[in-house]
Design a protein around this motif. Sequence first.
Motif, PDB file in Angstrom:
ATOM      1  N   THR A 111      -2.080   5.380  -3.720  1.00 50.74           N
ATOM      2  CA  THR A 111      -2.997   6.502  -3.529  1.00 50.74           C
ATOM      3  C   THR A 111      -2.177   7.792  -3.484  1.00 50.74           C
ATOM      4  OG1 THR A 111      -4.766   7.410  -2.153  1.00 50.74           O
ATOM      5  CG2 THR A 111      -2.973   6.312  -0.997  1.00 50.74           C
ATOM      6  N   VAL A 112      -2.779   8.873  -3.914  1.00 45.16           N
ATOM      7  CA  VAL A 112      -2.083  10.168  -3.883  1.00 45.16           C
ATOM      8  C   VAL A 112      -2.927  11.171  -3.097  1.00 45.16           C
ATOM      9  CG1 VAL A 112      -0.874   9.792  -6.063  1.00 45.16           C
ATOM     10  CG2 VAL A 112      -3.104  10.920  -6.072  1.00 45.16           C
ATOM     11  N   ASP A 113      -2.243  12.166  -2.541  1.00 40.80           N
ATOM     12  CA  ASP A 113      -2.971  13.194  -1.786  1.00 40.80           C
ATOM     13  C   ASP A 113      -3.810  14.049  -2.732  1.00 40.80           C
ATOM     14  OD1 ASP A 113      -1.810  12.264   0.490  1.00 40.80           O
ATOM     15  OD2 ASP A 113      -0.233  13.786   0.571  1.00 40.80           O
ATOM     16  N   HIS A 140      -6.296   8.307 -12.501  1.00 44.22           N
ATOM     17  CA  HIS A 140      -7.568   7.609 -12.337  1.00 44.22           C
ATOM     18  C   HIS A 140      -7.562   6.708 -11.111  1.00 44.22           C
ATOM     19  CE1 HIS A 140      -8.666   9.200 -16.178  1.00 44.22           C
ATOM     20  NE2 HIS A 140      -7.573   8.685 -16.720  1.00 44.22           N
ATOM     21  N   GLY A 141      -6.481   6.838 -10.324  1.00 42.07           N
ATOM     22  CA  GLY A 141      -6.352   5.954  -9.171  1.00 42.07           C
ATOM     23  C   GLY A 141      -6.966   6.547  -7.911  1.00 42.07           C
ATOM     24  N   ASN A 142      -6.552   5.983  -6.781  1.00 40.09           N
ATOM     25  CA  ASN A 142      -7.066   6.420  -5.481  1.00 40.09           C
ATOM     26  C   ASN A 142      -6.544   7.798  -5.108  1.00 40.09           C
ATOM     27  OD1 ASN A 142      -8.343   3.822  -4.640  1.00 40.09           O
ATOM     28  ND2 ASN A 142      -6.230   3.099  -4.854  1.00 40.09           N
ATOM     29  N   VAL A 143      -7.392   8.540  -4.416  1.00 43.23           N
ATOM     30  CA  VAL A 143      -6.969   9.821  -3.853  1.00 43.23           C
ATOM     31  C   VAL A 143      -7.295   9.783  -2.363  1.00 43.23           C
ATOM     32  CG1 VAL A 143      -7.335  12.310  -3.830  1.00 43.23           C
ATOM     33  CG2 VAL A 143      -7.363  11.068  -6.003  1.00 43.23           C
ATOM     34  N   GLY A 144      -6.329  10.193  -1.543  1.00 44.76           N
ATOM     35  CA  GLY A 144      -6.547  10.189  -0.091  1.00 44.76           C
ATOM     36  C   GLY A 144      -5.364   9.594   0.630  1.00 44.76           C
ATOM     37  N   VAL A 145      -5.455   9.578   1.949  1.00 43.82           N
ATOM     38  CA  VAL A 145      -4.322   9.087   2.734  1.00 43.82           C
ATOM     39  C   VAL A 145      -4.228   7.563   2.648  1.00 43.82           C
ATOM     40  CG1 VAL A 145      -4.246  11.030   4.326  1.00 43.82           C
ATOM     41  CG2 VAL A 145      -5.742   9.096   4.829  1.00 43.82           C
ATOM     42  N   VAL A 146      -3.015   7.067   2.871  1.00 43.30           N
ATOM     43  CA  VAL A 146      -2.741   5.645   2.650  1.00 43.30           C
ATOM     44  C   VAL A 146      -3.524   4.753   3.615  1.00 43.30           C
ATOM     45  CG1 VAL A 146      -0.707   5.461   4.153  1.00 43.30           C
ATOM     46  CG2 VAL A 146      -0.841   4.062   2.073  1.00 43.30           C
ATOM     47  N   THR A 147      -3.863   5.290   4.762  1.00 40.32           N
ATOM     48  CA  THR A 147      -4.604   4.480   5.747  1.00 40.32           C
ATOM     49  C   THR A 147      -5.969   4.061   5.200  1.00 40.32           C
ATOM     50  OG1 THR A 147      -5.286   6.569   6.749  1.00 40.32           O
ATOM     51  CG2 THR A 147      -3.510   5.366   7.838  1.00 40.32           C
ATOM     52  N   LYS A 148      -6.494   4.845   4.233  1.00 39.81           N
ATOM     53  CA  LYS A 148      -7.804   4.505   3.653  1.00 39.81           C
ATOM     54  C   LYS A 148      -7.751   3.210   2.841  1.00 39.81           C
ATOM     55  CE  LYS A 148     -10.168   8.918   3.199  1.00 39.81           C
ATOM     56  NZ  LYS A 148     -10.723   9.863   2.205  1.00 39.81           N
ATOM     57  N   LEU A 149      -6.561   2.795   2.436  1.00 42.84           N
ATOM     58  CA  LEU A 149      -6.430   1.566   1.643  1.00 42.84           C
ATOM     59  C   LEU A 149      -6.496   0.316   2.522  1.00 42.84           C
ATOM     60  CD1 LEU A 149      -3.454   2.607  -0.686  1.00 42.84           C
ATOM     61  CD2 LEU A 149      -5.900   2.702  -1.216  1.00 42.84           C
ATOM     62  N   LEU A 181       0.873  -1.173   0.000  1.00 45.29           N
ATOM     63  CA  LEU A 181       0.000   0.000   0.000  1.00 45.29           C
ATOM     64  C   LEU A 181       0.908   1.219   0.000  1.00 45.29           C
ATOM     65  CD1 LEU A 181      -2.468  -1.159   2.825  1.00 45.29           C
ATOM     66  CD2 LEU A 181      -2.582  -1.652   0.357  1.00 45.29           C
ATOM     67  N   TYR A 182       0.790   2.033  -1.022  1.00 42.25           N
ATOM     68  CA  TYR A 182       1.746   3.129  -1.169  1.00 42.25           C
ATOM     69  C   TYR A 182       1.018   4.457  -1.354  1.00 42.25           C
ATOM     70  CZ  TYR A 182       5.535   5.922  -3.218  1.00 42.25           C
ATOM     71  OH  TYR A 182       6.446   6.912  -3.481  1.00 42.25           O
ATOM     72  N   GLY A 183       1.340   5.401  -0.509  1.00 39.37           N
ATOM     73  CA  GLY A 183       0.745   6.731  -0.636  1.00 39.37           C
ATOM     74  C   GLY A 183       1.814   7.778  -0.854  1.00 39.37           C
ATOM     75  N   CYS A 184       1.548   8.714  -1.756  1.00 44.31           N
ATOM     76  CA  CYS A 184       2.470   9.838  -1.916  1.00 44.31           C
ATOM     77  C   CYS A 184       1.674  11.089  -2.268  1.00 44.31           C
ATOM     78  CB  CYS A 184       3.547   9.527  -2.938  1.00 44.31           C
ATOM     79  SG  CYS A 184       2.918   9.050  -4.533  1.00 44.31           S
ATOM     80  N   ARG A 185       2.397  12.194  -2.420  1.00 42.46           N
ATOM     81  CA  ARG A 185       1.687  13.466  -2.546  1.00 42.46           C
ATOM     82  C   ARG A 185       0.896  13.577  -3.855  1.00 42.46           C
ATOM     83  NH1 ARG A 185       6.608  17.372  -0.936  1.00 42.46           N
ATOM     84  NH2 ARG A 185       7.633  15.717  -2.120  1.00 42.46           N
ATOM     85  N   SER A 186       1.562  13.272  -4.968  1.00 41.90           N
ATOM     86  CA  SER A 186       0.899  13.438  -6.269  1.00 41.90           C
ATOM     87  C   SER A 186       1.422  12.364  -7.208  1.00 41.90           C
ATOM     88  CB  SER A 186       1.220  14.833  -6.825  1.00 41.90           C
ATOM     89  OG  SER A 186       2.546  14.833  -7.318  1.00 41.90           O
ATOM     90  N   PRO A 187       0.790  12.185  -8.366  1.00 44.68           N
ATOM     91  CA  PRO A 187       1.279  11.180  -9.326  1.00 44.68           C
ATOM     92  C   PRO A 187       2.744  11.414  -9.695  1.00 44.68           C
ATOM     93  CG  PRO A 187      -0.905  11.917  -9.962  1.00 44.68           C
ATOM     94  CD  PRO A 187      -0.484  12.792  -8.819  1.00 44.68           C
ATOM     95  N   GLU A 188       3.162  12.668  -9.710  1.00 49.55           N
ATOM     96  CA  GLU A 188       4.555  12.999 -10.036  1.00 49.55           C
ATOM     97  C   GLU A 188       5.541  12.459  -9.004  1.00 49.55           C
ATOM     98  OE1 GLU A 188       4.713  17.334 -10.257  1.00 49.55           O
ATOM     99  OE2 GLU A 188       5.716  16.987 -12.185  1.00 49.55           O
ATOM    100  N   ASP A 189       5.045  12.240  -7.795  1.00 47.26           N
ATOM    101  CA  ASP A 189       5.933  11.825  -6.701  1.00 47.26           C
ATOM    102  C   ASP A 189       6.093  10.318  -6.593  1.00 47.26           C
ATOM    103  OD1 ASP A 189       6.639  14.333  -5.093  1.00 47.26           O
ATOM    104  OD2 ASP A 189       4.479  14.556  -5.390  1.00 47.26           O
ATOM    105  N   ILE A 190       5.412   9.574  -7.428  1.00 44.48           N
ATOM    106  CA  ILE A 190       5.470   8.109  -7.311  1.00 44.48           C
ATOM    107  C   ILE A 190       6.901   7.623  -7.573  1.00 44.48           C
ATOM    108  CG2 ILE A 190       4.643   5.908  -8.239  1.00 44.48           C
ATOM    109  CD1 ILE A 190       1.984   7.332  -8.842  1.00 44.48           C
ATOM    110  N   LEU A 191       7.423   6.921  -6.593  1.00 47.64           N
ATOM    111  CA  LEU A 191       8.808   6.449  -6.642  1.00 47.64           C
ATOM    112  C   LEU A 191       8.851   5.083  -7.341  1.00 47.64           C
ATOM    113  CD1 LEU A 191      11.417   7.623  -5.354  1.00 47.64           C
ATOM    114  CD2 LEU A 191      10.930   6.222  -3.340  1.00 47.64           C
ATOM    115  N   PHE A 192       9.953   4.783  -8.003  1.00 47.04           N
ATOM    116  CA  PHE A 192      10.156   3.474  -8.652  1.00 47.04           C
ATOM    117  C   PHE A 192       8.964   3.120  -9.555  1.00 47.04           C
ATOM    118  CE2 PHE A 192      12.083   2.690  -4.225  1.00 47.04           C
ATOM    119  CZ  PHE A 192      13.302   3.229  -4.582  1.00 47.04           C
ATOM    120  N   ARG A 193       8.491   4.094 -10.326  1.00 50.60           N
ATOM    121  CA  ARG A 193       7.244   3.918 -11.059  1.00 50.60           C
ATOM    122  C   ARG A 193       7.274   2.719 -12.009  1.00 50.60           C
ATOM    123  NH1 ARG A 193       3.410   8.776 -12.454  1.00 50.60           N
ATOM    124  NH2 ARG A 193       1.605   7.552 -13.089  1.00 50.60           N
TER     125      ARG A 193
END
Lengths: 287, 390
Positions: free
Chosen positions: A184-186, A193-202, A155-167
């Motif tokens: 998920t992204v903030d 088109h993915g999840n938006v919100g904090v990682v705990t929601k996953l 389960l991986y959360g980051c600020r925005s799609p641009e911030d996704i590490l090891f894409r």
Amino acid sequence: MINLTPQLTTQQLTDPMQPEPFRVKRVMKESYDTFTLEMEPVNSERLFTFAPGQFNMLYIFGVGEIPISISGDPNQPAMLVHTTRIVGAVTKAMSKLKTGDVLGVRGPFGTGWPVSAAKGCDVVLVAGGIGLAPLRPVLYQMLAHRDRYGKVVLLYGCRSPEDILFRKELEKWRARFDLEIFVTVDYGDSDWHGNVGVVTKLIPKAPFDALNTVAMVCGPEVMMRFTAIELQKRGVQGEAIALSMERNMKCAIGLCGHCQFGPTFICKDGPVFTYPQLQSWLAQWEI
Amino acid sequence: MTLNTNSSTKYVLESTDFQQLIDVLVGIGYRVIGPTFDHNAVIYDDITAVTDLPIGWTDEQDAATYRLSRRSDEAFFGYVIAPQSWKKFLYPSQVRLWQAALSNGSFEILPDSEKPEPMAFIGVRSCELHAIAIQDRVFIEGEYVDPTYHAHRENLFIVAVNCGQAGGTCFCTSVNTGPKVEAGYDLALTEVIDHETHYFVVEVGTERGQHVLEQLPVRTADKREAKLPKTITDQAAHQIKRHLNTDGIKELLYTNSENPRWDEIATRCLTCANCTMVCPTCFCTTVEDVSDLTGQQAERIRKWDSCFTMDFSYIHGGSVRYTSKSRYRQWMTHKLATWIDQFGTLGCVGCGRCITWCPVGIDITAELEAIRQTKAKGETIKEGSDENIG
């Protein structure tokens, strides 16, 4: 009950305060503010064996030294790999390193993730932002011995799609049938088109058997605290949750005092702890 | 000279022969360090002669107060305790860990491995012996050994001196660290001045101490003299005014992180770090990485640091402990609570330096008591509780 008490894996270093020169073999830009360095020792054939979750002190000549966790594959000890984000003077100088440049390495230090203790269990990795970097060695390790584990979920959360590490790696792994990845992204953008919100929601929907799960969590402190609470709501035992902590460090061997968090020294008692070891302290301010 | 080698035997060294103690230690090859009178303070420094000692001086200490005044006698050790502790010799405030030079596109580390000369301390008080024992646990007896401390410590010769009087900020009796020296010394002295006599009762703690004693013009103490170390330190103990209540001290602090007293202390604390600099057990350090103007040479300097600075807890994004109340809380909780979990002992020896040298006179004994008394008002978080869940 699953016992995740971190095992001390630090090998005896000849002089733990003395950096060893390593040469940069490859630099990879991960995002606008993150990068990965692959490096080899300059003067030796040293194989850099480490436990997933351990860290090194990285020194830029004349600039300074900081703790950075190891993000590479523990089964490929010929290459030392670190991924970090540009946040201060040392990481900025580090981001300017090119192939052939040299930096100093002390380590590895600290405790590792409970990879062995997780055998036979479902495994949930919860990462926030750059917190994915110290968890990547766990994924490498588990994929190399996939049959030893039940479900493996990231389960991986980051600020925005641009911030996704090891894409690219995440996309490759996502195509596997034996690894579940949820991102998920903030805040998204028009292409997201993915999840938006904090990682705990996953956590409530993630596919794992809570009663037989080991969780490994790395991210900002507040994210780890609420992740642990959410995991427990799902039924994961507190003792089966491991967290990786971060503090200012100058020595990495428990002598400089900087990394104290309550009674623990993050550098030698951690950075990986079980949740019950930290629980009462995580709920307090400015520890 | 033949001496009775029974270790409980006590001896008498006349004050007029004290120079010989220094001379014997110098002769063995020790760098001899003891109290001196310097800039109106007692400062531990190199000594070669009895006249280097602060003869006839005493110290008046209270919260935020330190001054020397004349005694009515010519006591050699008539003060209580120096502002700076012995840690400045065992764990110097600034040490170069290594130098490095660029060469062939890489760099080479040149460790600083100069062997320090063996030292002999004269005038170590009981609380200070305990402080050294605590730093031994931190630097030598743990998982990692600090080579600098170890190199200074391993050949150290200690001449302890019993306290003949208590200082205004002392509370060693609360933490069982004095005033009588019990262990950890090579030789222990008790200074006796009455009527026309001025001498030292000498106790031997080690074989090395015995070896030094055998080179001194001592005689065996009589029964009355042999009792003086206890009598004199008992008198000092009775003069102690401050008390640190250690009952359930760890649990008290572990459950009082939200006590309103921390806010009150923060209105006075200047976060100046004086308390940590004078504390004989505080061990925190930082490192400075510097290079020369050409960028070809670099070195790493280790310096004493303090948990009272903002830099101390700085990580990307800011300092973890950004308020002064959290920094005072960290310091006191470490000294009196987390230290117990880390090293199996309190981090406080009751020397009182943090009280004397706090510019606004914050008193650790009084603050602990205030926290105890205001406990009921604070919100407490029980260790290991699940109250945050759900």
